[in-house]
Design an enzyme around this catalytic site. Structure first.
Site, short mmCIF file in Angstrom:
data_model
loop_
_atom_site.label_atom_id
_atom_site.label_comp_id
_atom_site.label_asym_id
_atom_site.label_seq_id
_atom_site.Cartn_x
_atom_site.Cartn_y
_atom_site.Cartn_z
N ARG A 32 18.95 16.23 -4.67
CA ARG A 32 18.36 15.94 -5.97
C ARG A 32 17.89 17.21 -6.67
O ARG A 32 18.03 17.35 -7.88
CB ARG A 32 17.18 14.99 -5.78
N GLU A 47 -4.70 -4.36 -3.54
CA GLU A 47 -3.80 -3.72 -4.50
C GLU A 47 -4.50 -3.63 -5.85
O GLU A 47 -4.97 -4.63 -6.37
CB GLU A 47 -2.51 -4.56 -4.62
P1 ADP Z 1 4.77 3.42 -0.69
O1 ADP Z 1 6.21 3.56 -1.08
O2 ADP Z 1 4.25 4.62 0.01
O3 ADP Z 1 4.49 2.12 0.01
P2 ADP Z 1 4.12 2.42 -3.34
O4 ADP Z 1 4.06 3.26 -4.57
O5 ADP Z 1 5.28 1.50 -3.21
O6 ADP Z 1 3.95 3.38 -2.08
O7 ADP Z 1 2.80 1.51 -3.25
C1 ADP Z 1 1.51 2.03 -3.33
C2 ADP Z 1 0.59 0.96 -3.93
O8 ADP Z 1 -0.77 1.33 -3.79
C3 ADP Z 1 0.82 0.73 -5.42
O9 ADP Z 1 1.09 -0.62 -5.67
C4 ADP Z 1 -0.49 1.19 -6.05
O10 ADP Z 1 -0.81 0.50 -7.24
C5 ADP Z 1 -1.49 0.91 -4.94
N1 ADP Z 1 -2.74 1.66 -5.06
C6 ADP Z 1 -2.88 2.96 -5.41
N2 ADP Z 1 -4.17 3.32 -5.42
C7 ADP Z 1 -4.90 2.22 -5.08
C8 ADP Z 1 -6.31 1.95 -4.94
N3 ADP Z 1 -7.24 2.88 -5.19
N4 ADP Z 1 -6.68 0.70 -4.56
C9 ADP Z 1 -5.77 -0.26 -4.32
N5 ADP Z 1 -4.43 -0.06 -4.47
C10 ADP Z 1 -3.99 1.16 -4.83
#
Ligand code: ADP
Length: 463
Positions: A295, A48
């Site tokens: 929406r 993350e």
């Molecule tokens: P979903 O609802 O599809 O699970 P979320 O927005 O809840 O998506 O979660 C996606 C997560 O991925 C976020 O916490 C974001 O910070 C993380 N993220 C995005 N890009 C990267 C990256 N390059 N490396 C690691 N984590 C990432």
């Protein structure tokens, strides 16, 4: 157990240099796929990039849609996968990928059972815009679904020792000469490292916080605020398209109609508030739409008003049914009054106008007929119980329906429709499920249904 659990990210020093599957992102899709993969015997690592886990999922409030569930039956609701399919298809402008939508709707009930079996019980129901039945499953306490789901998943993952690293940004996907996934490059707290792996699940969420991608795909929305966390910048889409993956429907961006945005922070006022009976009025105190239209429709109606904003009006009865409202009150986002007259004065409206609006609405609820706008859901209670409340809202960027082209097995496809071996995607990073408008409650459902599917498909791929 889970309630008292305090998540601690893994120590960066313990990052392995190889594993079965790397899961990028710690929102609903990432954590569900990690748990499913682990339970099938794999050793996943979750990366993350932000200092905190949970992504936009942590902010989800209303519920998780599913049909034909035991919870619905216990509430006396007879539902069907086909109605769920049809209503989501209509709501998405019939632009949804039929195969994804079919897998999604027919596995939604199982996803609720799977969560229940893991102690994540969503026993209460509410309704969201564009749905004819109560399908949005939520905790019995009516607490927001996102944080509840994430906290429980973190606890479950700790029990099975799945490492979760924060401040771990994946910057590149590596592939072999034959085009198969063979690793990732990650920046972990400032240190560049390579992890060798045969499978990657992209669970990086959408790009609702990326000015760069918004400028490219929807320059008309650049002036809008966003409900998204800062990390929602479309990284997964960029990482995969660099390997030849196809991105689809990228211009389909959802504007959420009811977002409080009078402070530096944006607060999404979940659809459950309208689902439980709130109405929307313009600045003079008059209703202007079926508040539980999709929406897209409701946001357009608000944008058409001269002030481009409106007020959500509700009473104590509605407040009791949506726990998140206590939080909004605490934050000072809600106006409170002992009578409708006092509320009108506080909102600078004619008292008689707001009074008439509520009188007409309460008659509509009583007669089950909204002659003005044809609303037919969220009408189970009249707005009569003091105190009365108002929240000033306006539309904001909320969700990106477009994303990576996947099949119903969550395998990422390239520009020719061919599978990129070892690359999977689930959740908001994937495109196609929602068409041009996502239905409230379908994103949490998507993370669970397709997060599970990704975990299962990776296990099969690695066999
Ligand atoms: P979903 O609802 O599809 O699970 P979320 O927005 O809840 O998506 O979660 C996606 C997560 O991925 C976020 O916490 C974001 O910070 C993380 N993220 C995005 N890009 C990267 C990256 N390059 N490396 C690691 N984590 C990432």
């Amino acid at each position: 157990m889970a309630e008292k659990f305090k998540f601690k990210p893994s120590d960066p020093k313990t990052l392995a240099d190889s594993c079965d599957v790397v899961i990028i992102g710690s929102g609903g899709a990432g954590l569900v796929s990690a748990l499913q993969a682990r339970e099938l015997g794999l050793r996943p690592i979750v990366l993350e990039k932000m200092p905190i886990v949970g992504g936009n999922t942590l902010r989800a409030s209303s519920g998780m849609n599913a049909a034909e569930t035991n919870v619905q039956l216990r509430h006396g609701i007879v539902d069907s996968f086909s109605e769920f399919y049809q209503e989501t298809y209509q709501g998405g402008g019939r632009l949804n990928d039929p195969k994804l939508l079919s897998y999604f709707t027919t596995h939604s009930g199982q996803a609720i059972d799977w969560l229940h079996w893991h102690g994540i019980k969503l026993n209460d129901l509410t309704i969201t815009g564009g749905m004819s039945k109560k399908r949005a499953h939520r905790p019995q306490s009516t607490a927001p679904v996102g944080a509840f789901l994430i906290n429980n998943l973190l606890w479950l993952l700790a029990q099975v020792e799945v490492p979760i690293f924060t401040n771990a940004k994946v910057e590149k996907l590596l592939k072999s000469e034959e085009g198969k996934i063979r690793g990732v490059e990650v920046d972990l707290a400032g240190q560049k490292q390579t992890i060798v792996t045969d499978a990657v699940i992209l669970a990086t969420g959408g790009f609702g916080a990326s000015k760069e991608l918004m400028k490219r795909y929807r320059p008309d929305l650049l002036s809008y605020k966003t409900t998204n966390q800062n990390g929602a910048t479309g990284d997964g889409i960029k990482l995969a398209t660099q390997l030849g993956a196809q991105a689809i429907q990228m211009e389909m961006v959802q504007i959420h109609p009811t977002v409080q945005q009078d402070t530096d922070h944006t607060y999404l006022i979940g659809e459950a508030v309208r689902g439980e009976g709130a109405i929307l009025v313009d600045h003079s105190g008059v209703r202007f739409t079926d508040e539980l239209g999709t929406r897209k429709v409701v946001a357009n109606k608000i944008t058409d008003l001269p002030q481009k904003s409106a007020y959500l009006i509700f009473d104590e009865g509605v407040k009791q049914r949506v726990k998140a409202l206590d939080f909004y009150l605490q934050k000072g986002l809600v106006l409170q009054a002992e009578s409708i007259a006092e509320l009108a004065t506080k909102l600078n409206m004619e008292q008689t106008t707001l009074h008439d609006t509520l009188l007409r609405w309460n008659t509509a609820v009583e007669t089950k007929k909204d002659v003005q706008f044809g609303r037919h859901t969220g009408m189970q209670r009249k707005l009569i119980q003091a105190p009365f409340y108002a929240i000033h809202i306006a539309p904001a960027i909320h969700y990106t329906m477009g994303g990576l082209h996947i099949d119903e097995k969550t395998r990422v496809l390239d520009e020719n429709g061919e599978i990129i071996p070892g690359l999977f995607a689930a959740g908001e990073v994937a495109g196609g499920l929602h068409g041009n408008n996502r239905i409230g409650g379908n994103s949490i459902a998507e993370t669970v249904v397709f997060g599970r599917q990704a975990g299962q498909q990776v296990a099969q791929y690695l066999e």
